[in-house]
Design a protein around this motif. Structure first.
Motif: not given
Length: 168
Positions: A87-102
């Motif tokens: 994933f390349f782009g803007e993330a609006y809200r992600v879970e802190y420390g546990n983001d695995e993208g897509l």
């Protein structure tokens, strides 16, 4: 010296002519039969809900498109999905420390197959994660080529192109 060179040139041209004529071409009937068989395999895979698309091109919204050379894929099997795509782009809200993208492996919340055109089948697969909801929209052509649009509640959308893996 000139005679020897001419003989070598004539022999070389003869070898190339023989090599070109000896290659086998598929007849129209054979090509059409292969197209029909491929289209049937694509349709059967989508109806069964079991298919794999090898992703080879990425089209982000805010960056330039790029080829993908590593083994990225999306696999749907029954009521589950295994997605390994960047994933390349803007993330609006992600879970802190546990983001695995897509990158995701788990259950599908929804699966829908619809024929859009004569040679185009659209598949929508919905994934619900604790902090996100992702919709995978596959536009799959009869020749196995696919265009994929991934939309997330917490990220901007991104497009991919790929090819369906068919087992002949």
């Amino acid at each position: 010296m000139m005679r020897i060179l001419n003989k070598i040139l004539i022999a070389f041209a003869f070898c190339i002519a023989v090599a070109c004529c000896s290659t086998t071409k598929m007849t129209r009937e054979e090509k059409r039969a292969l197209q029909i068989r491929t289209a049937q395999m694509v349709e059967d895979s989508l109806a069964n809900g079991t298919f794999r698309i090898d992703v080879n091109y990425m089209i982000p919204n805010r960056m330039k498109a790029r080829n993908l050379e590593y083994g990225y894929y999306i696999r749907v099997y029954g009521d589950s999905i295994d997605a390994y795509i960047p994933f390349f782009g803007e993330a609006y809200r992600v879970e802190y420390g546990n983001d695995e993208g897509l990158k995701y492996k788990g259950a599908l919340a929804g699966y829908d197959v619809k024929r859009i055109k004569k040679d185009l089948i659209q598949v929508k697969a919905l994934v619900k994660r604790p902090f996100d909801e992702i919709l995978y929209q596959f536009d799959i052509f009869e020749n196995g080529r696919a265009s994929i649009f991934v939309r997330s509640l917490n990220r901007e959308g991104i497009n991919y192109n790929g090819e369906m893996t068919l087992n002949y």
